[in-house]
Design a protein around this motif. Structure first.
Motif, PDB file in Angstrom:
ATOM      1  N   ASP A 934       0.824  -1.208   0.000  1.00 43.92           N
ATOM      2  CA  ASP A 934       0.000   0.000   0.000  1.00 43.92           C
ATOM      3  C   ASP A 934       0.859   1.260   0.000  1.00 43.92           C
ATOM      4  OD1 ASP A 934      -2.171  -1.682   0.079  1.00 43.92           O
ATOM      5  OD2 ASP A 934      -2.474  -1.499   2.239  1.00 43.92           O
ATOM      6  N   LYS A 935       1.973   1.214   0.732  1.00 47.20           N
ATOM      7  CA  LYS A 935       2.861   2.372   0.797  1.00 47.20           C
ATOM      8  C   LYS A 935       3.464   2.669  -0.576  1.00 47.20           C
ATOM      9  CE  LYS A 935       5.182   5.415   3.295  1.00 47.20           C
ATOM     10  NZ  LYS A 935       4.528   6.470   4.112  1.00 47.20           N
ATOM     11  N   ILE A 936       3.930   1.637  -1.263  1.00 49.56           N
ATOM     12  CA  ILE A 936       4.526   1.830  -2.590  1.00 49.56           C
ATOM     13  C   ILE A 936       3.487   2.341  -3.581  1.00 49.56           C
ATOM     14  CG2 ILE A 936       5.610   0.631  -4.521  1.00 49.56           C
ATOM     15  CD1 ILE A 936       6.961  -1.212  -2.494  1.00 49.56           C
ATOM     16  N   THR A 937       2.295   1.757  -3.538  1.00 48.30           N
ATOM     17  CA  THR A 937       1.232   2.203  -4.443  1.00 48.30           C
ATOM     18  C   THR A 937       0.888   3.669  -4.208  1.00 48.30           C
ATOM     19  OG1 THR A 937       0.333  -0.051  -4.487  1.00 48.30           O
ATOM     20  CG2 THR A 937      -1.107   1.726  -5.222  1.00 48.30           C
ATOM     21  N   LEU A 938       0.788   4.053  -2.938  1.00 46.02           N
ATOM     22  CA  LEU A 938       0.467   5.441  -2.608  1.00 46.02           C
ATOM     23  C   LEU A 938       1.564   6.393  -3.070  1.00 46.02           C
ATOM     24  CD1 LEU A 938      -1.342   7.507  -1.144  1.00 46.02           C
ATOM     25  CD2 LEU A 938      -0.106   6.947   0.968  1.00 46.02           C
ATOM     26  N   LYS A 939       2.810   6.040  -2.812  1.00 46.33           N
ATOM     27  CA  LYS A 939       3.915   6.904  -3.201  1.00 46.33           C
ATOM     28  C   LYS A 939       4.018   7.025  -4.726  1.00 46.33           C
ATOM     29  CE  LYS A 939       5.680   8.142   0.757  1.00 46.33           C
ATOM     30  NZ  LYS A 939       5.781   9.566   1.154  1.00 46.33           N
ATOM     31  N   GLN A 940       3.761   5.921  -5.443  1.00 46.34           N
ATOM     32  CA  GLN A 940       3.784   5.987  -6.907  1.00 46.34           C
ATOM     33  C   GLN A 940       2.703   6.920  -7.430  1.00 46.34           C
ATOM     34  OE1 GLN A 940       5.600   1.945  -8.823  1.00 46.34           O
ATOM     35  NE2 GLN A 940       3.490   1.856  -8.210  1.00 46.34           N
ATOM     36  N   ALA A 941       1.514   6.846  -6.822  1.00 49.21           N
ATOM     37  CA  ALA A 941       0.420   7.711  -7.255  1.00 49.21           C
ATOM     38  C   ALA A 941       0.733   9.174  -6.959  1.00 49.21           C
ATOM     39  CB  ALA A 941      -0.874   7.288  -6.570  1.00 49.21           C
ATOM     40  N   GLN A 942       1.313   9.444  -5.779  1.00 46.91           N
ATOM     41  CA  GLN A 942       1.672  10.817  -5.439  1.00 46.91           C
ATOM     42  C   GLN A 942       2.755  11.349  -6.369  1.00 46.91           C
ATOM     43  OE1 GLN A 942       2.776  10.620  -1.316  1.00 46.91           O
ATOM     44  NE2 GLN A 942       0.641  10.577  -0.590  1.00 46.91           N
ATOM     45  N   LYS A 943       3.741  10.519  -6.683  1.00 46.48           N
ATOM     46  CA  LYS A 943       4.808  10.926  -7.586  1.00 46.48           C
ATOM     47  C   LYS A 943       4.270  11.192  -8.986  1.00 46.48           C
ATOM     48  CE  LYS A 943       9.349  11.339  -8.236  1.00 46.48           C
ATOM     49  NZ  LYS A 943      10.229  12.248  -7.466  1.00 46.48           N
TER      50      LYS A 943
END
Length: 948
Positions: A934-943
């Motif tokens: 979930d953390k990686i998915t969130l950070k990818q979306a924010q980036k």
């Protein structure tokens, strides 16, 4: 509100029981049998503590329990009196308490010393002056009782009364001081001294100054109280330290282990002089060898590690005394001590330390009965690792290390032999003078080796570092003797026992067709090897090289051909070598390559040779024929190995620099001098930064564990709400401290304002919510403690409930914003070997697969992004991402709960310049895998949103 919440003098666990009528319980209290009375009284106490008082129980107990002859029953009655309400709603004493006071007074004057002691204990729990006033005189009389048990409890009772109501016994310190001077009982003297420390510190200081020479002869319990007083005095007045340092030094020689431990802690807190630190460290080392409890030893090692942070030179002098712990069979102790020793090793003590490592290695050859096989193997590998690191840092001891480790190349040492070959390879590259000794050891051990990994490493060293004509000749002959007669076929190898070949085949990795994990952590759909040999490799008989080749180990075959090719190429470059001899060795090497290639493709082979190994053998033949550049074998391999060693050293150097940087004081950072802290105007001894004893015991959290951070402040309510709340989140290992600032923005008085919290995930609230009263525009801080049990993203939610004073309206409620606990607070970067990573990857069952979805086009930049957002360490060598156009990297981290987190990043760059692939996360528990995904998915979306 239950009695348990109103007062904490008694805590009794209450199970859910069958409901009883009050009349039945009262009948039990009035029964003639003592057992029934006790059963009924216990039920009354449990109900009272849980907020279900029994009517008329107090008078029934006074009538039928307290006058009874049974002392245990009367003691149980006193427990009931602790839980019962002694005042009415207006705060006045209940009339029944007059009867209780009279009975307690009689108990205090009873002829039985046990009865007097129980009554005195009850007096310690009473906090009502009206009840205590008639009992003061009997309590004072008990100070003169002949029995020490009564006097001991009388001191505690006087201390309790004096602390709560000083006017009832104004001369209590004088009474206790007289008892302290005249009494001979050690327990009485200890209680009296502890009472003076709490109630009249000046008198206690005067007493210890008058008897400073006798402190070493006191009982250990009283010495501990004296140490506590000395710490308080020295924190208040640091100039007094000199008077007590000698006393503390003398207490280090006490026969009590607890006394020695506390004296060492006190000495560290009072003085940072090398003499004091050395004496405290020696005391810790003595306790290490004297104590048999492994938990105690681990605590002592933690203290030594804390001392090492600020007094490293002194700890280096004590290293050899710490090394005695290696005799313990506990693996945790050994690993922690070896890690500490590697940080304390210097050029002065390296010879002694490595000598100790070598002795321990030799001791492991004869397995001790207290060490099981797995622990013995792990311990041997840890020792080899320490010898390896010590030799690389201090070349003077590398020679002795080679001589000792050379004896551990045999098959009986399992994985430790592979570690020895790794050390030999790096030592041969780093220390040119040691190459003849290393080659000699390998040549001697090569005929008896059956471990595939060890054989491949030995062959690589022989082919790479045999540079002299004599060493090249010996290496070539040894390899040819190990391979045996040509052609390589079972029918012609009469010298090899058929049973040996079958056993070697059973010991080799089995080929399977199911999906497997490659060395870089990615998946493979072709035939792969399952590295789980059912037969121990040391049970294989016959020549090692030929047995492995006939069993179908083509990795060893490729190593044999590569080593022979290198030796032949170096022989060809030797001036003055006869052409006839050169042609002969070339022919023999080509015969081995061709025979192995033919054998692997024939029907007689137990396993078909793979394409990669076949191409490598063909390349060897072409090189020997002169069709390929020999630099491919003579230069490229050595260069790649040198780059790997340099990368490893650069990584270690960078880690050391970062560690040193963390210990530096940054510009603008506050520096607190302990010696000046107590002199500040208006600062009491209890105030200041941190208790020095906590520093000595390692109880203070690190910088990264918390502190004020604007990023950790969460707004819980809106600005337009009547009550505004925001929370600061402080995470420290297993605890989360929620500091909530609540502000009443109205002009009304808010009553019964309660912060009600609840959690999702592995979070647990430790306290019940309390009610507060807020005046107009008043602000208060409310703290909540939350326990964490696993590395998992959690949620804290709740509401604020309150009543408005005088309005008569219903209770108002404000829903709070959710607080999300970040999994990154529990994860820290770690380092692990590739073999251990692959083993854990195959073992862990929970996997989360995340697709790469990013606008970044650079593979190296994307990997840095993943490392940063997951707080993990990349254990894969980097540098070829841009050239190759694909990326396969392994990331590793550990949690504060000793859980492992594994991540594999597999990405490639398409023709359009975009990145595609997957990120796989594996762990033992589901929480880490899901939270990191979930953390990686969130950070990818924010980036992606930021780039857009």
């Amino acid at each position: 509100m239950t009695a348990l919440e109103r007062q904490c003098t008694l805590l009794v666990h209450a199970d859910e029981e069958q409901a009883f009528q009050a009349a039945e319980i009262l009948d039990l209290l009035q029964a003639k049998e003592v057992d029934k009375k006790m059963d009924g009284l216990k039920r009354v106490i449990r109900l009272q503590l849980n907020g279900q008082p029994v009517q008329n129980a107090l008078m029934t107990v006074i009538r039928f329990i307290l006058p009874h002859e049974d002392t245990h029953l009367r003691k149980l009655g006193l427990y009931f009196l602790e839980t019962v309400d002694k005042v009415d709603a207006s705060g006045k004493q209940l009339p029944e308490m007059l009867l209780v006071i009279n009975m307690i007074r009689n108990e205090l004057l009873h002829s039985n010393e046990y009865t007097r002691g129980c009554a005195l204990r009850f007096c310690c729990k009473v906090n009502i002056a009206e009840m205590l006033e008639p009992l003061v005189e009997p309590i004072r009389e008990n100070l003169q009782h002949r029995h020490s048990f009564v006097r001991r409890n009388a001191v505690l009772a006087i201390q309790s009364v004096f602390s709560s109501f000083e006017y009832l016994i104004p001369d209590a310190p004088e009474l206790i001081e007289q008892l302290l001077d005249n009494d001979d009982d050690l327990a009485c003297k200890r209680n009296a001294f502890a009472m003076l420390i709490q109630c009249d510190p000046e008198r206690a200081v005067s007493y210890i100054q008058d008897n400073v020479q006798e402190v070493p002869t006191w009982q250990d319990t009283m010495q501990l109280a004296a140490l506590d007083l000395i710490r308080k005095v020295c924190r208040t007045n640091p100039m007094e330290k000199g008077k007590y340092i000698k006393v503390i030094f003398s207490l280090l020689g006490s026969s009590s282990a607890a006394m020695v431990y506390e004296a060492a802690n006190t000495l560290i807190s009072l003085s940072s002089a090398p003499t004091a630190i050395r004496a405290a460290g020696q005391s810790y080392c003595q306790l290490l060898t004297a104590q048999s409890d492994n938990n105690v030893k681990l605590i002592l090692l933690d203290r030594l590690i804390e001392l090492k942070k600020s007094h490293k030179p002194v700890m280096q002098e004590l290293l050899m005394e710490m090394m005695r712990v290696l005799s313990s069979p506990n693996m945790d102790l050994r690993v922690k001590l070896l890690n500490l020793a590697m940080e304390l090793i210097t050029s002065r003590n390296v010879e002694e330390v490595v000598s100790m490592f070598n002795k321990e290695l030799l001791r492991t050859q004869s397995s001790s009965s207290s060490d099981d096989a797995s622990n013995l193997l792990d311990y041997r590998r840890q020792l080899i690792r320490c010898v390896h690191e010590s030799s690389m840092r201090f070349p003077d001891v590398a020679g002795s290390a080679v001589n000792v480790l050379g004896d551990f190349l045999g098959d009986m040492y399992g994985a430790a032999a592979a570690d020895v070959v790794t050390f030999a390879r790096e030592a041969a590259e780093t220390f040119e003078k040691l190459r003849p000794d290393i080659l000699k050891k390998l040549l001697f051990a090569l005929p008896s080796l059956h471990n595939s990994n060890v054989v491949r490493g030995a062959l690589w060293i022989l082919g790479e570092y045999s540079s002299e004509p004599g060493s090249m000749k010996d290496a070539f002959q040894a390899i040819m003797e190990g391979v045996g007669r040509m052609p390589l076929a079972p029918a012609s190898s009469a010298s090899v026992d058929t049973e040996s070949v079958e056993t070697a085949q059973a010991a080799l990795p089995k080929t399977t067709k199911k999906p497997q994990i490659l060395a870089d952590g990615t998946y493979a759909t072709q035939a792969a090897f399952d590295e789980s040999p059912p037969v121990p490799i040391n049970q294989v008989k016959g020549p090692g090289l030929r047995t492995l080749l006939l069993a179908g180990d083509y990795f060893v075959g490729a190593a044999v051909c590569t080593s022979l090719t290198k030796l032949v190429l170096r022989l060809a470059a030797t001036p003055g070598l006869p052409q006839e001899l050169l042609n002969k060795v070339k022919a023999e090497a080509m015969l081995v390559c061709a025979s192995l290639l033919r054998f692997g493709r024939s029907e007689m082979a137990p396993l078909k040779i793979d394409e990669g190994t076949g191409e490598r053998l063909v390349a060897c033949i072409h090189t020997l024929s002169g069709n390929l550049d020999p630099d491919i074998w003579l230069v490229s391999n050595r260069s790649a190995f040198q780059q790997m060693i340099q990368s490893k050293r650069d990584k270690e150097k960078k880690a050391a620099e970062e560690k040193a940087k963390d210990e530096q004081v940054q510009p603008g950072e506050l520096i607190d001098f302990a010696i000046l802290r107590a002199r500040r105007l208006g600062t009491s001894s209890a105030e200041g930064a941190v208790d020095e004893m906590e520093l000595a015991r390692g109880m203070v959290s690190s910088k990264a564990s918390g502190g004020f951070d604007l990023n950790r402040i969460v707004q819980l309510t809106g600005m337009s709400d009547p009550v505004y709340a925001e929370a600061q989140l402080v995470v420290h290992q297993y605890d989360i401290i929620l500091d909530v600032v609540v502000t009443n923005k109205t002009s009304d008085t808010l009553q019964n304002l309660t912060l009600e919290l609840a959690t999702m995930g592995d979070l647990r609230l430790c306290e019940r919510p309390q009610s507060y009263m807020f005046g107009p525009n008043e602000r208060k801080n409310i703290c909540a403690n939350i326990k964490v049990s696993s590395t998992e993203t959690g949620i804290i939610f709740g509401n604020i409930v309150y009543d408005i004073s005088g309005s008569g309206a219903q209770t108002s409620c404000i829903i709070l914003n959710d607080i999300h606990i970040d999994v990154m607070d529990y994860i820290k970067p770690g380092d692990v070997e590739d073999v251990a990573f692959r083993s854990m990857w195959a073992e862990f069952e929970w996997e989360n697969k995340v697709a790469i979805n990013t606008v970044m086009t650079d593979l190296s930049e994307y990997l840095d992004f993943i490392v940063q957002c997951t707080n993990m360490n990349c254990i894969t060598l980097r540098g070829i991402e841009k050239e190759s156009g694909f990326l396969a990297a392994n990331l590793y981290a550990t949690s504060v709960f000793n859980e492992d987190a594994l991540v594999n990043v597999s990405a490639e760059k398409t023709k359009e310049g975009q990145l595609q692939g997957f990120i796989r996360i594996r762990s033992k528990t589901q929480g880490i895998a899901l939270s990191l995904g979930d953390k990686i998915t969130l950070k990818q979306a924010q980036k992606k949103g930021t780039k857009a």
